[in-house]
Scaffold this motif. Structure first.
Motif, PDB file in Angstrom:
ATOM      1  N   PHE A  50       0.830  -1.200   0.000  1.00 56.11           N
ATOM      2  CA  PHE A  50       0.000   0.000   0.000  1.00 56.11           C
ATOM      3  C   PHE A  50       0.870   1.258   0.000  1.00 56.11           C
ATOM      4  O   PHE A  50       0.488   2.275  -0.583  1.00 56.11           O
ATOM      5  N   ASP A  51       2.046   1.167   0.634  1.00 56.62           N
ATOM      6  CA  ASP A  51       2.968   2.300   0.612  1.00 56.62           C
ATOM      7  C   ASP A  51       3.453   2.578  -0.804  1.00 56.62           C
ATOM      8  O   ASP A  51       3.477   3.732  -1.259  1.00 56.62           O
ATOM      9  N   LEU A  52       3.849   1.531  -1.505  1.00 56.75           N
ATOM     10  CA  LEU A  52       4.327   1.708  -2.878  1.00 56.75           C
ATOM     11  C   LEU A  52       3.224   2.254  -3.772  1.00 56.75           C
ATOM     12  O   LEU A  52       3.466   3.118  -4.627  1.00 56.75           O
ATOM     13  N   ASN A 195     -10.174  -2.471   1.332  1.00 54.04           N
ATOM     14  CA  ASN A 195     -10.578  -3.656   2.095  1.00 54.04           C
ATOM     15  C   ASN A 195      -9.580  -4.808   1.991  1.00 54.04           C
ATOM     16  O   ASN A 195      -9.610  -5.732   2.799  1.00 54.04           O
ATOM     17  N   GLN A 196      -8.662  -4.750   1.011  1.00 54.09           N
ATOM     18  CA  GLN A 196      -7.663  -5.805   0.884  1.00 54.09           C
ATOM     19  C   GLN A 196      -6.609  -5.736   1.988  1.00 54.09           C
ATOM     20  O   GLN A 196      -5.823  -6.671   2.154  1.00 54.09           O
ATOM     21  N   ALA A 197      -6.603  -4.645   2.742  1.00 55.52           N
ATOM     22  CA  ALA A 197      -5.660  -4.528   3.861  1.00 55.52           C
ATOM     23  C   ALA A 197      -6.099  -5.344   5.059  1.00 55.52           C
ATOM     24  O   ALA A 197      -5.322  -5.510   6.011  1.00 55.52           O
ATOM     25  N   ASN A 207      -5.973  -1.156   9.518  1.00 50.93           N
ATOM     26  CA  ASN A 207      -5.648   0.263   9.432  1.00 50.93           C
ATOM     27  C   ASN A 207      -4.177   0.527   9.716  1.00 50.93           C
ATOM     28  O   ASN A 207      -3.642   1.565   9.311  1.00 50.93           O
ATOM     29  N   LEU A 208      -3.507  -0.401  10.402  1.00 48.37           N
ATOM     30  CA  LEU A 208      -2.054  -0.312  10.534  1.00 48.37           C
ATOM     31  C   LEU A 208      -1.390  -0.647   9.201  1.00 48.37           C
ATOM     32  O   LEU A 208      -0.377  -0.043   8.838  1.00 48.37           O
ATOM     33  N   THR A 209      -1.947  -1.575   8.480  1.00 48.82           N
ATOM     34  CA  THR A 209      -1.426  -1.934   7.161  1.00 48.82           C
ATOM     35  C   THR A 209      -1.550  -0.773   6.183  1.00 48.82           C
ATOM     36  O   THR A 209      -0.649  -0.519   5.378  1.00 48.82           O
ATOM     37  N   LEU A 210      -2.647  -0.054   6.255  1.00 45.72           N
ATOM     38  CA  LEU A 210      -2.907   1.045   5.330  1.00 45.72           C
ATOM     39  C   LEU A 210      -2.060   2.272   5.669  1.00 45.72           C
ATOM     40  O   LEU A 210      -1.440   2.351   6.721  1.00 45.72           O
ATOM     41  N   PHE A 214      -2.930   6.591   0.796  1.00 46.41           N
ATOM     42  CA  PHE A 214      -3.651   5.631  -0.039  1.00 46.41           C
ATOM     43  C   PHE A 214      -5.164   5.760   0.143  1.00 46.41           C
ATOM     44  O   PHE A 214      -5.910   5.827  -0.844  1.00 46.41           O
ATOM     45  N   THR A 215      -5.631   5.785   1.395  1.00 50.23           N
ATOM     46  CA  THR A 215      -7.079   5.840   1.619  1.00 50.23           C
ATOM     47  C   THR A 215      -7.668   7.155   1.122  1.00 50.23           C
ATOM     48  O   THR A 215      -8.796   7.195   0.642  1.00 50.23           O
TER      49      THR A 215
END
Length: 630
Positions: A50-52, A195-197, A207-210, A214-215
C-alpha cells in the motif's frame, strides 16, 4: 538520464512511510494491545504494498518530470524545481498521515476523501485543534525537515550516459507504466482496494497496514455509484431484506410525546451499569436500572454524521462516504419528522453547535423536522456565559433550554437533542473543574459533566406537564477511546447504550414485558421502534431498521474501510457472532472476541445472502433513487 536519482528518492519515501506507520502504531498502541509481534510484523510487511501504491501515484508528476528524455532536464534550474515537485506533495501527504495519529482514535479508520465534507467544522475549530495537538505540528516539522535535509541528491555516478531519444522515450514510458502497475497493486483484474488490507480480519491491524495517503487518494471519486448485482431477481432481494412491521402496542387515546437524546461519544464502555467496573456515568447508570436497557446495541458507524441519518431515518452507512455528505443526500427518503407530522406531531431538532455544523440542520429538514435549533436560536443574553469557546453551548444550560422549549411545543411532539460537551476538546465549566474523575482517557472527565447535565435535565423535565406522557429514548452517536480490554475488539468499538424510559410505571412495565433486552439492535432500529410504540405503520421505514419489539434475535450493520459487518445471533448458536465481507462477496465468521469460527454451509449461505441483499438494495437504490416509492 537521472534514473538512479529517481529510484533513490522513491526508496527514500519508502523509509518515511515505514517511519509514519511505526509512529501510527506508537500513538495508537492501545488499539493493538491484543496483537502479537507476528501480526504486527505482517501488517508492516503487507503495508509495503500500500505504501508503494501511495508513493507512486502521489509522485506521478515527479516521475514524469524527472525522466523526460530531453537535454534541458540537465539544467541546474530544472533540477532545483524538481526538488519542489518532489518535496511539496509528499510533505502535504505526510501531514495527512500524522493527523491520523490522533484522528484515528475518534473515527476508528484512516481518513478518506469525505473529510472535505466537514471541513467547515474543522476550520471553525482550527485554533482549538492546533492548541490541543500542537505536538503533531512539531512532529510534522521534524519529519519534513529530515525528509528535505537528507533527500538523496544527484551524484556524477548516478547520471547514466545519455540514451538516444527513442530509448529515452521507452524508459520514460516504462517508468509511467510501473507507476500505474504499483498503484494498481499488480497485474490482477481489480486494482488494490482499501478492504484488501484486512487480511487479518481486524479493523485495527488493517488500518495499521494502510496509510492515509492511499485511503485519501483512492476515495476521491468514491461516491458509491457502482451498482452491485449479487441477485438478478429483485423479488429475491425483497424477500431477504423483509422485516417485521407488525404492531406490538395498542393505540392510546392521548398520543405520547417522544424525546430522543443523542449523547456525544457515550460508548457503553464508559458506563458502570452492566460492566464489571464503576464507570463515569452515575446518573445514566441509575436511569438505566429503572428503564429498558438494550445490552447489545451497536452504532452503525464511528462518526456523528453517520449517526444522524441512522437514528432519524433508518439509513446506515453502506458506502464509504457518509450519507449526509454524499451526492445522494437529496434522494427521496422518509424520516422521523415526515412520518410524525402525518399524525399531528410537532417536531424539532436541537444541537447547540453552530448552525450548519456537521450538516445536521440541512439533514433535519430533509428528515421532515419542523424546526431546527442551533446556536443562532439560543437566547442571546445567555450566549456569552454559556458558550464553551469551542463547539457551542455547554450541555447543562443547553439541556435546560431544551426542556423549556419543549414545554412551549404543542402536544404531541417529537423532540430530539444532540449533546456536544463530550466532544474534543472536552470543555467543562470552570465551576465544575476537578469535580469529576479524570479516568484513563481525556474524554472521561467530560462524560461526568454531561452525565450531571443529563441529571439536571431530567429534574427540570419532571416539573413539566408533558413529562408523565413521554417516552425518552437515550443513545450515543458513537464510541470513542477504548481503554477497557473487553471493548478493545472490532465490535466493542461500536457498542453504545440504548435506553427507553417512561415515567408511567405501568407503561414502562408494558415495554419491559414486550422486549428481549439481550437481542442485537442498532441505531437504525430507533425509528421503527418509536412508530411501533405509537401504533403507527412502519411501512414507510427503510428495511435497514426494525422495531426492537420484533420477536427475533435482531441484527446490526457496519462498514469500515471497505469491509461490511453483519452482527446477529445465528440459529443453533448460543452467542452473538458476526460475519465480515468485502464487496467481492467473500465472507468469514467471528465471535465477539474476533476469534474466527466455523459455520456450516447452510448458515454461511443464509447470512452471506442477507448482507448481500441489503448492500444491493442500498447501493442500487441510491443510484436509482428508488428507496421511497412515494
Amino acid at each position: 538520464m537521472y534514473l538512479f536519482v529517481w529510484l533513490k528518492r522513491i526508496t527514500w519515501l519508502v523509509v518515511f512511510y515505514f517511519l509514519l506507520r511505526f509512529l501510527f502504531l506508537f500513538f495508537n498502541i492501545k488499539s493493538f494491545q491484543f496483537a502479537d509481534a507476528q501480526q504486527i510484523s505482517y501488517a508492516f510487511l503487507y503495508g509495503l504494498k500500500f505504501d508503494l501504491s501511495a508513493i507512486f501515484i502521489s509522485n506521478i508528476l515527479f516521475t514524469i518530470a524527472s525522466l523526460l528524455p530531453f537535454k534541458f532536464i540537465e539544467k541546474q534550474s530544472y533540477q532545483n524545481s524538481l526538488k519542489y515537485i518532489y518535496w511539496i506533495p509528499n510533505i502535504i501527504f505526510f501531514w495527512t498521515n500524522i493527523a491520523d495519529f490522533e484522528y484515528y482514535k475518534f473515527i476508528g479508520r484512516r481518513t478518506i476523501f469525505e473529510i472535505f465534507g466537514i471541513m467547515g467544522d474543522v476550520f471553525a475549530q482550527s485554533f482549538s485543534l492546533l492548541s490541543s495537538y500542537w505536538y503533531l505540528i512539531v512532529l510534522w516539522g521534524i519529519v519534513s525537515f529530515l525528509f528535505v535535509r537528507f533527500t538523496p541528491n544527484k551524484k556524477q555516478a548516478d547520471v547514466l550516459p545519455r540514451f538516444n531519444l527513442p530509448v529515452g522515450i521507452i524508459v520514460w514510458l516504462l517508468a509511467i507504466g510501473f507507476t500505474i502497475l504499483f498503484f494498481r497493486g499488480g497485474f490482477q483484474e481489480k486494482p488494490l482496494r482499501i478492504n484488501q488490507a484486512f487480511e487479518q480480519h481486524d479493523n485495527h491491524l488493517g488500518n495499521l497496514t494502510l496509510n492515509t495517503t492511499f485511503t485519501f487518494l483512492t476515495t476521491i471519486d468514491a461516491k458509491g455509484t457502482e451498482k452491485v448485482s449479487y441477485f438478478t431477481d429483485n423479488k429475491a432481494v425483497e424477500r431477504l431484506i423483509s422485516r417485521d412491521r407488525s404492531s406490538h402496542f395498542e393505540k392510546t387515546t392521548t398520543p405520547p410525546n417522544i424525546v430522543v437524546i443523542i449523547l456525544e461519544s457515550f460508548g457503553k464502555e464508559y458506563m458502570g451499569y452492566k460492566n464489571p467496573y464503576k464507570g463515569y456515568t452515575p446518573f445514566l447508570d441509575s436511569l438505566a436500572k429503572k428503564s429498558v436497557f438494550m445490552e447489545n446495541c451497536f452504532a452503525n458507524g464511528r462518526e456523528s454524521i453517520i449517526a444522524m441519518p441512522s437514528i432519524t431515518a433508518a439509513i446506515p452507512q453502506l458506502i464509504e462516504e457518509p450519507f449526509i455528505t454524499s451526492s445522494y443526500q437529496s434522494n427521496k427518503f422518509v424520516g422521523l419528522g415526515t412520518i410524525m407530522k402525518q399524525f399531528g406531531y410537532t417536531t424539532s431538532f436541537f444541537h447547540g453547535a453552530r448552525n450548519g455544523s456537521m450538516g445536521f440542520e440541512g439533514f433535519s429538514q430533509l428528515a421532515g423536522f419542523d424546526k431546527y435549533y442551533g446556536i443562532n436560536e439560543y437566547p442571546k443574553d445567555k450566549y456569552k456565559t454559556d458558550f464553551d469557546q469551542n463547539w457551542g453551548i455547554f450541555d447543562e444550560p443547553y439541556l435546560e433550554y431544551f426542556a423549556q422549549e419543549l414545554t412551549k411545543e404543542k402536544n404531541p411532539f417529537v423532540g430530539c437533542v444532540f449533546t456536544l460537551s463530550s466532544h474534543h476538546p472536552y470543555p467543562i465549566p470552570s465551576k465544575y473543574k476537578g469535580r469529576f474523575p479524570k479516568g484513563k482517557a481525556e474524554i472521561h472527565e467530560s462524560l461526568g459533566y454531561t452525565d450531571l447535565s443529563l441529571k439536571h435535565f431530567f429534574s427540570e423535565a419532571a416539573k413539566q406537564p408533558w413529562f408523565a406522557n413521554t417516552l425518552f429514548i437515550i443513545t450515543a452517536d458513537h464510541t470513542q477511546f477504548n481503554t477497557e480490554p473487553i471493548y478493545a475488539t472490532p465490535t466493542g468499538a461500536y457498542r453504545v447504550p440504548l435506553i427507553l424510559f417512561h415515567a408511567d410505571n405501568a407503561k414502562l412495565n408494558e415495554i419491559k414485558q414486550k422486549v428481549d433486552t439481550l437481542k442485537v439492535c442498532q441505531h437504525t432500529d430507533i425509528l421503527p421502534t418509536i412508530l411501533d410504540f405509537l401504533h403507527i405503520s412502519q411501512n414507510q421505514v427503510l428495511p435497514f431498521g426494525e422495531s426492537i419489539f420484533a420477536q427475533n434475535t435482531g441484527k446490526a450493520f457496519q462498514l469500515n474501510s471497505g469491509v461490511f459487518r453483519f452482527i446477529s445471533k445465528f440459529p443453533n448458536h448460543q452467542s452473538i457472532e458476526y460475519l465480515e465481507m468485502g464487496i467481492d462477496g467473500k465472507a468469514k465468521f467471528f465471535d465477539l472476541k474476533a476469534k474466527e469460527i466455523k459455520v456450516n454451509d447452510g448458515e454461511e449461505k443464509t447470512f452471506t445472502e442477507q448482507i448481500k441483499a441489503y448492500i444491493q438494495f442500498y447501493r442500487n437504490g441510491l443510484i436509482e433513487n428508488s428507496w421511497s416509492k412515494n
